[in-house]
Enzyme design. Structure first.
Site, PDB file in Angstrom:
ATOM      1  N   SER A 187       0.817  -1.215   0.000  1.00  0.00           N
ATOM      2  CA  SER A 187       0.000   0.000   0.000  1.00  0.00           C
ATOM      3  C   SER A 187       0.848   1.262   0.000  1.00  0.00           C
ATOM      4  O   SER A 187       0.592   2.193  -0.776  1.00  0.00           O
ATOM      5  CB  SER A 187      -0.951  -0.003   1.198  1.00  0.00           C
ATOM      6  OG  SER A 187      -0.234  -0.127   2.419  1.00  0.00           O
ATOM      7  N   LYS A 196       9.500   0.850   8.822  1.00  0.00           N
ATOM      8  CA  LYS A 196       9.422   1.328  10.203  1.00  0.00           C
ATOM      9  C   LYS A 196       9.519   0.142  11.151  1.00  0.00           C
ATOM     10  O   LYS A 196       8.520  -0.529  11.429  1.00  0.00           O
ATOM     11  CB  LYS A 196       8.120   2.101  10.429  1.00  0.00           C
ATOM     12  CG  LYS A 196       8.009   3.372   9.584  1.00  0.00           C
ATOM     13  CD  LYS A 196       6.675   4.070   9.791  1.00  0.00           C
ATOM     14  CE  LYS A 196       6.579   5.345   8.955  1.00  0.00           C
ATOM     15  NZ  LYS A 196       5.277   6.026   9.139  1.00  0.00           N
ATOM     16  N   SER A 227       1.654   9.117   7.850  1.00  0.00           N
ATOM     17  CA  SER A 227       1.311   9.052   6.416  1.00  0.00           C
ATOM     18  C   SER A 227       0.628   7.736   6.060  1.00  0.00           C
ATOM     19  O   SER A 227       1.254   6.837   5.505  1.00  0.00           O
ATOM     20  CB  SER A 227       2.595   9.216   5.576  1.00  0.00           C
ATOM     21  OG  SER A 227       3.610   8.340   6.048  1.00  0.00           O
ATOM     22  N   LYS A 285       6.806   3.678  17.590  1.00  0.00           N
ATOM     23  CA  LYS A 285       5.396   4.082  17.687  1.00  0.00           C
ATOM     24  C   LYS A 285       4.475   2.914  17.373  1.00  0.00           C
ATOM     25  O   LYS A 285       3.334   2.864  17.836  1.00  0.00           O
ATOM     26  CB  LYS A 285       5.111   5.290  16.786  1.00  0.00           C
ATOM     27  CG  LYS A 285       5.471   5.108  15.308  1.00  0.00           C
ATOM     28  CD  LYS A 285       4.385   4.491  14.477  1.00  0.00           C
ATOM     29  CE  LYS A 285       4.830   4.271  13.053  1.00  0.00           C
ATOM     30  NZ  LYS A 285       3.792   3.630  12.212  1.00  0.00           N
ATOM     31  N   ASP A 288       3.662  10.719  14.155  1.00  0.00           N
ATOM     32  CA  ASP A 288       3.427   9.350  13.701  1.00  0.00           C
ATOM     33  C   ASP A 288       2.752   8.520  14.790  1.00  0.00           C
ATOM     34  O   ASP A 288       1.927   7.648  14.506  1.00  0.00           O
ATOM     35  CB  ASP A 288       4.754   8.712  13.289  1.00  0.00           C
ATOM     36  CG  ASP A 288       4.590   7.707  12.158  1.00  0.00           C
ATOM     37  OD1 ASP A 288       3.444   7.444  11.762  1.00  0.00           O
ATOM     38  OD2 ASP A 288       5.608   7.186  11.666  1.00  0.00           O
ATOM     39  N   ARG A 332      -2.490  -0.781  10.782  1.00  0.00           N
ATOM     40  CA  ARG A 332      -2.539  -2.240  10.945  1.00  0.00           C
ATOM     41  C   ARG A 332      -2.132  -2.659  12.365  1.00  0.00           C
ATOM     42  O   ARG A 332      -2.618  -3.675  12.879  1.00  0.00           O
ATOM     43  CB  ARG A 332      -1.684  -2.922   9.892  1.00  0.00           C
ATOM     44  CG  ARG A 332      -0.200  -2.656   9.983  1.00  0.00           C
ATOM     45  CD  ARG A 332       0.561  -3.137   8.774  1.00  0.00           C
ATOM     46  NE  ARG A 332       0.305  -2.299   7.613  1.00  0.00           N
ATOM     47  CZ  ARG A 332       0.960  -2.403   6.464  1.00  0.00           C
ATOM     48  NH1 ARG A 332       1.907  -3.315   6.332  1.00  0.00           N
ATOM     49  NH2 ARG A 332       0.690  -1.618   5.454  1.00  0.00           N
ATOM     50  N   ASN A 333      -1.244  -1.884  13.008  1.00  0.00           N
ATOM     51  CA  ASN A 333      -0.844  -2.208  14.383  1.00  0.00           C
ATOM     52  C   ASN A 333      -2.017  -1.998  15.342  1.00  0.00           C
ATOM     53  O   ASN A 333      -2.273  -2.826  16.217  1.00  0.00           O
ATOM     54  CB  ASN A 333       0.344  -1.339  14.791  1.00  0.00           C
ATOM     55  CG  ASN A 333       1.605  -1.701  14.033  1.00  0.00           C
ATOM     56  OD1 ASN A 333       2.285  -2.664  14.343  1.00  0.00           O
ATOM     57  ND2 ASN A 333       1.913  -0.918  13.000  1.00  0.00           N
ATOM     58  N   GLU A 374       4.316  -4.663  11.785  1.00  0.00           N
ATOM     59  CA  GLU A 374       5.696  -4.453  12.220  1.00  0.00           C
ATOM     60  C   GLU A 374       5.827  -4.355  13.740  1.00  0.00           C
ATOM     61  O   GLU A 374       6.871  -4.678  14.305  1.00  0.00           O
ATOM     62  CB  GLU A 374       6.272  -3.187  11.582  1.00  0.00           C
ATOM     63  CG  GLU A 374       6.424  -3.236  10.063  1.00  0.00           C
ATOM     64  CD  GLU A 374       7.599  -4.075   9.590  1.00  0.00           C
ATOM     65  OE1 GLU A 374       8.168  -4.843  10.407  1.00  0.00           O
ATOM     66  OE2 GLU A 374       7.932  -3.974   8.388  1.00  0.00           O
TER      67      GLU A 374
END
Length: 352
Positions: free
Chosen positions: A10, A108, A141, A194, A247, A258-259, A284
């Site tokens: 994405s 990240k 972002s 983060k 962020d 997603r986290n 991640e």
């Protein structure tokens, strides 16, 4: 410029759209043949960006050498776990071609085992003969919003001011604003850690905890990020900026994250594997929690949220045990540990 985006997920796709809008010649590389064909032939990527049309000028290939031949600048938009092998393969191909490129990564996280930042992993696998500089692009972002040209601001960090200026010029436009930063350590640590806090906030949301608890975890989470980052040599002011506070806010409060969504699923009783499979994307924050927990021990930095989340993810403590452990910790002042670290870093700087 001729730019190759390595990764058809994405964020890689949304950045390809930004670069194409800026008039650059963009070629994407991905391993999934169906996704590559869809980008080149149908000009969509429904697996990762639903209901988004791509410009016909954005093409894709599943041959990495074609992407390397094309590129003057390479954007690495692959998961952290794929950075080392991808960098190694790119180095081999670029060496055979006898060419050098600027590498911009957007991953990240921290590498499991080594605990290394992404730029250091790239530096280990690529040589001065194939790479002009390494830069990182990071900040609040969401790919879904970038693809819709929603106003977005990020930071670009690089140790070479000339390469940093090139990256800023290449990416910046009327809806995608890029700020320069020379603190690569701070930008990468903020972007990585983060995800841990966002994962924990998702668990809170899934348990129907209130806004008070979420605000507390975000605020204390930023303290943890700043403590470890400062101990690693970052500028503490970086964590008040886009790749720290910015962020963290966007990742810990949005269903695009997603986290955050993974944390909700965990609170609902799903396993880590089930949550990641349902989303179809890498989370991640899971691996980064393990790496950061080990890194905090290595640097002697107290990170209670990270420690408790690590025990929750990998050692099976219950939600009740986790939040009791946080709420009933030893009484401290709000900024005690951070003040100690800032004093130490200031003294180190003045001695230099």
């Amino acid at each position: 410029m001729k730019i190759s985006v390595i990764g058809t997920g994405s964020f890689g796709t949304s950045l390809a759209m930004v670069l194409n809008d800026n008039g650059h010649d963009v070629l994407m590389y991905g391993r999934n043949g169906e996704v590559v064909s869809e980008i080149s032939q149908r000009h969509t990527n429904h697996r990762f960006l639903k209901n988004i049309d791509l410009n016909e000028g954005i093409l894709a290939t599943n041959v990495l050498k074609e992407a390397a031949v094309h590129a003057e600048l390479i954007v690495l938009a692959v998961p952290v776990k794929a950075i080392r092998t991808t960098s190694n393969e790119l180095n081999r191909i670029l060496s055979e071609l006898g060419k050098k490129v600027i590498v911009v990564h957007v991953a990240k996280g921290l590498e499991l085992g080594t605990h290394m930042r992404v730029s250091d992993v790239i530096a280990e696998e690529m040589t001065s003969g194939t790479m002009t500089d390494i830069c990182v692009l990071s900040g609040p972002s969401h790919a879904e919003e970038v693809a819709l040209k929603s106003p977005t601001t990020v930071s670009a960090a690089c140790r070479n001011p000339e390469s940093l200026q090139i990256v800023q010029d290449v990416f910046m436009n009327k809806y995608f604003r890029v700020y320069r930063n020379d603190d690569m350590t701070g930008v990468e640590i903020g972007g990585a850690l983060k995800n841990i806090i966002a994962l924990a906030i998702g668990v809170l949301h899934g348990l129907d905890f209130g806004d008070n608890a979420k605000a507390a975890l975000i605020t204390r989470g930023l303290q943890e990020i700043t403590r470890l980052g400062t101990r690693m040599g970052a500028d503490p002011l970086t964590f008040l900026g886009l790749t720290g506070m910015g962020d963290l806010i966007v990742t810990a409060t949005s269903m695009h994250s997603r986290n955050y969504r993974c944390g909700i699923m965990l609170a609902e009783g799903k396993s880590i594997d089930e949550a990641q499979e349902e989303m179809g994307m890498v989370v991640e924050g899971v691996n980064t929690t393990k790496a950061a927990y080990e890194l905090s021990s290595e640097y002697g930095v107290e990170m209670p949220i990270t420690e408790v989340l690590y025990r929750y993810l990998f050692h099976g403590i219950t939600e009740e045990e986790a939040f009791y452990a946080l709420m009933m910790r030893e009484k401290t002042g709000e900024t005690d540990k951070l003040e100690d670290l800032l004093d130490k870093q200031y003294n180190d700087w003045t001695r230099e």
